[in-house]
Structures are given as structure tokens and as C-alpha cells.
Design a protein around this motif. Structure first.
Motif, short mmCIF file in Angstrom:
data_model
loop_
_atom_site.label_atom_id
_atom_site.label_comp_id
_atom_site.label_asym_id
_atom_site.label_seq_id
_atom_site.Cartn_x
_atom_site.Cartn_y
_atom_site.Cartn_z
N LEU A 1 136.67 45.13 8.84
CA LEU A 1 135.98 45.13 10.12
C LEU A 1 135.09 43.90 10.21
CD1 LEU A 1 135.07 46.58 12.77
CD2 LEU A 1 133.24 47.61 11.43
N ARG A 2 135.17 43.21 11.36
CA ARG A 2 134.24 42.11 11.60
C ARG A 2 133.61 42.31 12.97
NH1 ARG A 2 136.51 36.50 8.91
NH2 ARG A 2 137.56 37.50 7.16
N VAL A 3 132.31 42.34 12.99
CA VAL A 3 131.57 42.51 14.24
C VAL A 3 130.75 41.25 14.48
CG1 VAL A 3 129.94 43.92 15.53
CG2 VAL A 3 131.44 45.00 13.85
N PHE A 4 131.13 40.49 15.51
CA PHE A 4 130.49 39.20 15.79
C PHE A 4 129.43 39.35 16.87
CE2 PHE A 4 133.08 36.47 13.24
CZ PHE A 4 134.31 37.10 13.16
N PRO A 5 128.45 38.46 16.86
CA PRO A 5 127.40 38.55 17.87
C PRO A 5 127.88 37.99 19.21
CG PRO A 5 126.97 36.67 16.46
CD PRO A 5 128.23 37.32 15.95
N SER A 6 127.49 38.65 20.28
CA SER A 6 127.91 38.19 21.59
C SER A 6 126.78 37.52 22.35
CB SER A 6 128.42 39.36 22.41
OG SER A 6 127.36 40.28 22.58
N ASP A 7 125.58 37.73 21.90
CA ASP A 7 124.45 37.28 22.68
C ASP A 7 123.55 36.42 21.82
OD1 ASP A 7 121.55 39.01 24.02
OD2 ASP A 7 122.27 36.96 24.26
#
Lengths: 302, 585
Positions: free
Chosen positions: B348-354
Motif C-alpha cells: 500500500l502506498r498513500v501519497f499526499p494530495s495537499d
């Protein structure tokens, strides 16, 4: 986003700790050589600790920001030798908090300096934690430029809300990362417009378009404000001088970092890539703003 | 039987047999090991090795490579240090591939595959590559730069047997040339084509025709300029695709084109991996629902325009997902849905959007805990989050003892435990203690020397460690250097580690690939000492200021802290292509 009131609470405690100096300074003093007096270093001002830094120097750092000279390390040595002290970077990185809240700056700095002191400084950690400005340090968060460009087109408030809004609005917003339709508002006109920046390639054309968009609306406003006594007929005034400060109105924009900038400084394509919205301000209001806390920033960026 | 006797027995085997046995060894590590056994094994191995992996292009040089492995067919090279990805390495640092291609061309190497990461690839290199190796089949460029569509055109035109052209996240100057049209009509061998990172338009007619004449095409990743209409036509031509990267995915969902797309998608029974969505309208997403059930890999991390509830609806269909890359717009709630749905999840990779503080809610420790509880096969995570707690990390450690890669990145680099305000030492300590097979770790948040004590004690398999804004003193770094026996790459920024730690065990660096330290406490003097004592290391200082500034005694002041230092073991001494701002001590 976060609770700003908590931040303010945290700050006085922060100031106390710095003023006390003793314990905090004692520990650090062993580890580093200081060229500048501790007090001077810790004194709160809108600049990094250490006496030698000026805005001019930090300007060059801004331009070299990309090269990542950032550090939240210890205080600088008393030397004009290169490489520059780490606090120079803090100066650049904290431009935002400087403009918005000086308390935020002191909490940022203190948080950085006291990162090693855990339990003792929980108040500071509180403020550090509540600090909301991400991306104020070069190379942090560690994502590739590729992703940063995507993220800068992010759709802020909309992302976590229900999207059962008019689909056309949705697709317009989404397109804004590719086709820059930006909002434009004008002082004195309650209704905003949208412009497709792709259809212009110079500032002059944009200025002309602004005139076209708002001339009529402005006239309507004026008419309704003056109770329709003055009937100007079709001789509506042109909105000119938007770019050089000579007119009644001046064009400014908000960039991807949330800062208000004068339109016209950077090459067109650069402007298009960073602009998020436009505003047409009364020139008189602009000079009033300039006298306020934003002055430093505007001056620096001209 | 003692080793001597064993060796004698083994030497009775003819070389052909040894070679045949070695054929079963595919991992370069295994092959490196067998080469060390004895001279004859070394010799057999080197003549039979076809695939070579070089983790640091400056550790050896092309001549030595070719001399040792004359039968080389497939080469992987890595150039710049990892932190170059985050703009910490100035332009012009190095990592040029040209000398390698030139040397191999001159020596008659029959190169078939070239995989490069973080290297500078010029158009000349690509042209030379295309013209020098008649059997060239596969070019994979990851995070490279320096080339334009002209170079790509050369590859397309000249590589008659090209199977794979895979461009991942490169900086390509798109001169709007017609590189795609350069694939000749005779090119029918393509298996994989990925041009998602290109910014310019491609000739869509040429693209459709290329797809139509390559029956073995399995992987196709388009860039954002390819509209949905074209995607639809491509899918009709190539229903056998197993890996698809969409281009633009936005259209009027009520249009005929869109309906055709939905039908085409339904026909693509082989798609297991999906990415792209570089420009997306959430209302178009239902078109992919039919293939979601078979997906094992899904990358939505380039699509900030998909709202949280749309994401969630999509995820609900993806029960077999093993690899998921998304943005933090999914939220903790969405991660909860992932946890309930995706029982096969491994990575799982969760990247920043903001990134500009505009007000998105990011994910927190809750999402991570939910995933760890719901996904028993999870072994690799990259998680950008707003906040974290020790309690959460401890829970995650208990739930998932199988982590191989654990990379946590708090958006505020020195944020403490969100609940207790303590450093996150205990949390990471639990991770390293529980995950005995951990090979890669990135830490962030408020951290003291204690976390490094834990890492040194428990992270026995750790090969790569990334540290930023952490630690209190040299002890932290010492714990790591002394404890992590298998450490290969260590990268540190903005941490108070100095000469004492750097110089305590200099031999250690010969067992590692590289060490990066920036904005730490090491001084020029310390680096010089190290360089003097360790001839097999290149100790490079990156000094970004203009020549002339601070010259004379100033620049030679050994007490001066070094801003960026990169050292690596090497067989070939200081590199000759170092730019002005890089000093090799």
C-alpha cells in the motif's frame, strides 16, 4: 484546519521557555560552538537567529531553494564562510509563517531547535504539531517533483466532500489542472467570472479580457449603487492600467502557495503554471495593503 | 567432508556442468556469492553471466564490467543518490550513461536489455544505443532525465526487435516530435509500451496502428494527451492487455463514445494492473468496475480529482488487489473500506494530495491501524500522514509482523505522538522488533537517539534506512552503524550526527553501497580524515556555491560543517566526470 487558538495558547509558554534560557541553552551550549550570544540568537525576530542575515542574502537562497540547502540544525557559527548556516534555510522556509503569524514562526523555530528535547517541551511540541504549513522545507515531504505538480492541482475543499454537485462544475475544476480556468473576482462586483488562461498568451491580452469581462458588470454595480441617477448610457468606462498601477484597479493573483502576487512579474508560462485565482483590486486598496504586514513579501518578490 | 575435499570433488565436474548449474541461479547476489568460492567457479560464472546489476554506476567502470562479463546481455545501472528525487542533488551532478553505452558498443557486447534508474540519458546515448546493438529488446528508464523525444524516435526507428519501451517518471523534453510514428510498419514485436510521463501529444493514428500490429502487446500506458475516444479504440484492438495505463479519462458519461468504452472494457478479461487516470472525471469511473474484480494492481495516485466516496465505491469492487497506490484523499474512512475489502493486499502506498496547506484532510494513524488489522498479507507500506501515535505503531507492529518495507512520512517532519506528545521512538521500536524481515525503513516524526538504539538492536535484516530531522547526538548514528549488519544504504538529512559517529567505524562503509549525509554536523576535516584513511571510498562533498566565494582559507577550513556529503565504495577511484561543485576528497 487545525485549531489555531491552541497555537496561540502554546506560544506564550514557548516564549517563556526561550526567555528562561538557562536550562535550554545550557544543554545546547555543550554541543556546539557559538559565535553569537545566546540571547541574541534566541531573540524573537522575523529572521533566523544570528546577527548577520539580511533579506538580500535570503533572496539568493530563495532562488537556490531548489538546491536544498535546508537544515533545521543547530545555530550558525560566527563566520561568513560558506556553506551558509542552516538558519538561512529556515528563513526561506518560514516565509509563510512570517507573513501570517509571527507566533507561528517562533513555534516553528523552537520546534525545530528543540526536537531533541522530548517531555520537557511538550508545549512547544503542541504548537509544532498544530502547525499547518506543510512543504515549508525543501525536499519535504519526500515526493518526486512529478507528484508535486499533480498535488498542486489538488482540489482542496472538494476532495473529501460529496461530489453530487453539478457535474459541469466538477469537470471544470478537474480540468483546471490541465486547462487553467481560474476564478476572477473584482472589488465591488459580487459576481465572479472564470477565465481560461490557455486562450491568452500575454499579460496584455489577459488585461484586455478582464476589461471585457467586468466592464459591464462594474457599470451595473455603479448604476445600482448610485440609485440610477446617473445614466451613463453606453459610455461605460474602460478598465485600464491593470498591470502598471496606473489605473483605478490593479490585477493581482493568488499562487499555488496561497500568496497574493502582483500580476506581471514572471514570464507568462510560469504565471499560468502557478496561478490559482485572480483578483482585480482597487489600486488604492493595494497601497493600503502594502503598508501592512504583507509589505515584506511584496517587496521581496518584485 | 572438509572444504578442500569438497572443492576437489567439485573440480571434477566439467565446466559445462557447472555452467548449467549456475543457470539456475538468477539472483545477482547468488551469482556474486558463487564467484567467490574459488577461481574456477569465478571463471565459469563470469563467462556465463548474462545479467548484471550495478547499484552504483560509480562503483565500477564500463571497462571492468566488459572485461569480467563478456557475454553481458542485460545491464541494470543506478546513478544518482536516492535523495536526488527530492531535489537535494543539484543538476549536473553526474550519472551519465553515455560512457557505458559507448564502451559496450566498441567491445561488441550483444546488449539486449538496459535498465537505468536516476541516470542522465542524452539523446546521443539513445541514438548510439539504438544503432549499436542489433538485438536490442528492452529499454526501461526510471526517474532519468536528459533526453527528448528525438532520442525516443531513434529507438523507435532503429531497434527492429524492440519488445519493451518503459518510461517511468522521467523528465523528458517533449519536442513534439513524431517519435511514435517512427516505429516502422515492420515492428510487430512490442510487448510493453509506457509513455505516461511524456507531456506532449502523440500521433494517435500511429498509436492505434502500432497497437493493432503488435499481437503480443501486454502492457500499454498512455499519457494524459490521449483522449478517451482513442483509449476505447485501442481496447477494441487489444483486448489481450494485462496492464493498462489510461490517458485522459474524462468524457461525457452519457455519450456514445463512453458507452463503447464500457463495452470494450468488459471485453478485456486479462487486465490485472491499472494505472493512469491522469485527468479524470469521477463519473467515468464506473466504466472500469467490470475489470476491478480481477485487478491485482491499481494505481490511482496521479488522480487528485477523484473524490473520497468515488474512490470508496471503486475500491469495493477490488477484492483481489495486491498492490494499491492512492492519494490521501481516500481518508481514514476509505482506508477502513480497503481494510474490509482487500484481503489480498500486500503493498500500500498513500501519497499526499495537499502540499500547500489548502485544507484537505489527510490520513492519520487510524487509517494505518485499520489496514494493518484488516490485511493479513500486508508487507510493504509507504504512508504519508498528518499525524501518528506510538500506540498505533505498536498495534500495527503486532498486526503485521511481515513487513519487508516500512516507510512512514509525517507531513510535519518532527511531529510528536499526536496524543501523548512524546517522540515516536517506541512506535518505531515496536516495528523493528516485530518485523524481523524488515529490509527497508524510513522514519519520521519527533525522534530521539532511542529509536536508533532500537533499530540497531532489532533491525537485523535492514538494508536501507532513511533518516530526516531525527536524533539528538552521535550516539544515534552509532547505534545504527554498529547494529545493522546488513546495512547497504544509509541516507540522513538534517540530523545532529557529526564526525565522532562518522569516523568511529570507517571500515563499515566498505560493506555498504553508500552513505548520504546532508545538513548534519560532519565537518570538512572529518570527511578529509575519512577519505584519507579509506582509499576504497569516494568521499564527495557537494558544494553548491559559486566558485570564488569563500575561497582561500575559508573553503579549506576543516572545522566547517559540510552541507552535503555522499560517500560510496568503489573499485575505480575518484570519478572523472565530477562537476565543479563536487569535490572528491
Amino acid at each position: 484546519m487545525e485549531d489555531y487558538s491552541r497555537e496561540d495558547e502554546g506560544c506564550p509558554q514557548l516564549l517563556d521557555l526561550i526567555a528562561k534560557g538557562g536550562e535550554w541553552v545550557g544543554i545546547r551550549a555543550v554541543e556546539r560552538s557559538h559565535g553569537i550570544s545566546e540571547e541574541k540568537k534566541l531573540e524573537l525576530r522575523l529572521a533566523p537567529p544570528g546577527g548577520e542575515w539580511s533579506f538580500e542574502e535570503s533572496n539568493t537562497t530563495i532562488s537556490r531553494e531548489r538546491n536544498g540547502l535546508f537544515s533545521l540544525g543547530p545555530c550558525p557559527q560566527n563566520t561568513v564562510l560558506k556553506p551558509p548556516s542552516p538558519w538561512q534555510h529556515l528563513q526561506t522556509s518560514y516565509l509563510h509563517p512570517v507573513r501570517r503569524e509571527s507566533s507561528q514562526l517562533c513555534s516553528n523555530r523552537a520546534a525545530a531547535e528543540t526536537k531533541a528535547f522530548s517531555a520537557a517541551n511538550t508545549a512547544m511540541h503542541n504548537t509544532a504539531q498544530k502547525r499547518t504549513a506543510p512543504a515549508t522545507v525543501v525536499g519535504w515531504p519526500p515526493i518526486r517533483s512529478f507528484r508535486k505538480n499533480i498535488a498542486s492541482g489538488s482540489f482542496s475543499k472538494q476532495a473529501s466532500d460529496s461530489p453530487d454537485v453539478a457535474p459541469s462544475k466538477v469537470s471544470t475544476v478537474e480540468k483546471s489542472s490541465r486547462t487553467p480556468f481560474v476564478k476572477i473576482n473584482m472589488d465591488g462586483v459580487p459576481i465572479g467570472r472564470k477565465v481560461d488562461l490557455k486562450s491568452y498568451n500575454t499579460y496584455e491580452k489577459l488585461s484586455f479580457a478582464v476589461d471585457e469581462l467586468f466592464r459591464g458588470l462594474l457599470a451595473v454595480q455603479k448604476k445600482s449603487c448610485s440609485g440610477g441617477i446617473k445614466d451613463e448610457g453606453d459610455g461605460v468606462e474602460k478598465i485600464g492600467g491593470l498591470l502598471d498601477g496606473s489605473g483605478e484597479y490593479t490585477l493581482v493573483y493568488e499562487d499555488h502557495e496561497g500568496d497574493r502576487m502582483l500580476v506581471g512579474d514572471v514570464p507568462w508560462h510560469m504565471f499560468v503554471s502557478t496561478v490559482k485565482r485572480l483578483r482585480v483590486l482597487k489600486t488604492s486598496e493595494l497601497s493600503a495593503l502594502s503598508r501592512g504586514p504583507k509589505q515584506g513579501k511584496i517587496a521581496m518578490n518584485n | 567432508m572438509c572444504l578442500f575435499q569438497f572443492q576437489s570433488v567439485m573440480n571434477y565436474f566439467p565446466e559445462e556442468v557447472l555452467e548449467h548449474v549456475f543457470d539456475f541461479l538468477t539472483s545477482h547476489r547468488d551469482r556474486n556469492t558463487v564467484s567467490l568460492v574459488c577461481k574456477s567457479w569465478y571463471s565459469v560464472e563470469r563467462f556465463s553471466r548474462e545479467k548484471v546489476f550495478i547499484g552504483n554506476c560509480y562503483a565500477v567502470n564500463p571497462e571492468r564490467l566488459i572485461a569480467r562479463f563478456p557475454r553481458l546481455r542485460s545491464l541494470t545501472l543506478k546513478g544518482k543518490p536516492h535523495f536526488a528525487d527530492f531535489n537535494l542533488v543539484p543538476d549536473g551532478w553526474g550519472g551519465h550513461v553515455y560512457p557505458w553505452i559507448e564502451a559496450m558498443a566498441k567491445s561488441g557486447i550483444n546488449l539486449e536489455e538496459l535498465k537505468l534508474k536516476r541516470m542522465v540519458v542524452s539523446d546521443e546515448s539513445l541514438e548510439l544505443l539504438a544503432k549499436s546493438f542489433p538485438n536490442f529488446k528492452s529499454l526501461v528508464l526510471v526517474s532519468c532525465e536528459g533526453f527528448t523525444t528525438v532520442g525516443l524516435a531513434a529507438i523507435a526507428s532503429n531497434c527492429r526487435f524492440l519488445r519493451e519501451l518503459d518510461l517511468q517518471e522521467n523528465e523528458v523534453d517533449d519536442l513534439k516530435g513524431k517519435w511514435l510514428s517512427c516505429f516502422p510498419e515492420s515492428c510487430t514485436s512490442l510487448v510493453s509500451l509506457n509513455f505516461a510521463c511524456l507531456k506532449g501529444e502523440v500521433n494517435v493514428v500511429a498509436l492505434e496502428r502500432l497497437v493493432a500490429r503488435c499481437p503480443n502487446l501486454r502492457s500499454l500506458r498512455l499519457n494524459h494527451t490521449v483522449p478517451l475516444e482513442v483509449l476505447q479504440k485501442i481496447l477494441v484492438r487489444a483486448p489481450q492487455l494485462s496492464d493498462l495505463g489510461t490517458g485522459s479519462f474524462t468524457h461525457d458519461p452519457d455519450s456514445e463514445t463512453f458507452i463503447k468504452l464500457k463495452n470494450a472494457m468488459k471485453n478485456c478479461h486479462s487486465i490485472r494492473s491499472l494505472s493512469g487516470f491522469l485527468d479524470v472525471n469521477g463519473r467515468c469511473l464506473p466504466a472500469i468496475y467490470p475489470i476491478c474484480i480481477s485487478l491485482t494492481s491499481l494505481n490511482l495516485s496521479y488522480a487528485p480529482g477523484i473524490f473520497s466516496n468515488e474512490l470508496i465505491k471503486l475500491i469495493c469492487h477490488c477484492k483481489k488487489i495486491e498492490r494499491l497506490w492512492i492519494l490521501d484523499t481516500i481518508g481514514d474512512k476509505g482506508l477502513g473500506v480497503v481494510a474490509n475489502t482487500c484481503k489480498e493486499l500486500q503493498e500500500l502506498r498513500v501519497f499526499p494530495s495537499d502540499l500547500y496547506g489548502v485544507g484537505n484532510t489527510a490520513v492519520t494513524e487510524e487509517g494505518l491501524v485499520a489496514i494493518s488489522a484488516g490485511c493479513p498479507k500486508l508487507n510493504s507500506i509507504l504512508y504519508f500522514c498528518q499525524q501518528m501515535t506510538n500506540a498505533a505503531l505498536i498495534t500495527v507492529a503486532k498486526n503485521c509482523p511481515n513487513f519487508i518495507r516500512f516507510r512512514l512520512c509525517t507531513l510535519d517532519p518532527i511531529v510528536p505522538d499526536a496524543v501523548t506528545n512524546q517522540p515516536l521512538d517506541e512506535g518505531f521500536g515496536a516495528i523493528v522488533q516485530s518485523c524481523k524481515r524488515l529490509t527497508r525503513l524510513s522514519v519520521s516524526g519527533l525522534l530521539t537517539d532511542q529509536v536508533f538504539l532500537y533499530i540497531g538492536m532489532y533491525a537485523e535484516q535492514l538494508e536501507m534506512l532513511s533518516i530526516a530531522f531525527a536524533g539528538d547526538s552521535d550516539k544515534g548514528m552509532l547505534y545504527v552503524l554498529n547494529g545493522c549488519k546488513k546495512l547497504k544504504k544509509l541516507e540522513i538529512r538534517d540530523s545532529p550526527f557529526g564526525n565522532m559517529a562518522l569516523l568511529s567505524d570507517m571500515g563499515k562503509y566498505e560493506t555498504m553501497r553508500s552513505l548520504w549525509m546532508s545538513s548534519c554536523e560532519v565537518t570538512l576535516g572529518g570527511c578529509k580524515t575519512l577519505a584519507e584513511k579509506m582509499p576504497w571510498l569516494n568521499v564527495e562533498i557537494i558544494n553548491e556555491h559559486e566558485a570564488g566565494e569563500g575561497e582561500g582559507e575559508a573553503s579549506c577550513d576543516d572545522r566547517h560543517r559540510v552541507e552535503k556529503m555522499y560517500l560510496y565504495r568503489t573499485l575505480v577511484g575518484p570519478r572523472k566526470d565530477a562537476p565543479d561543485f563536487v569535490w572528491t576528497l
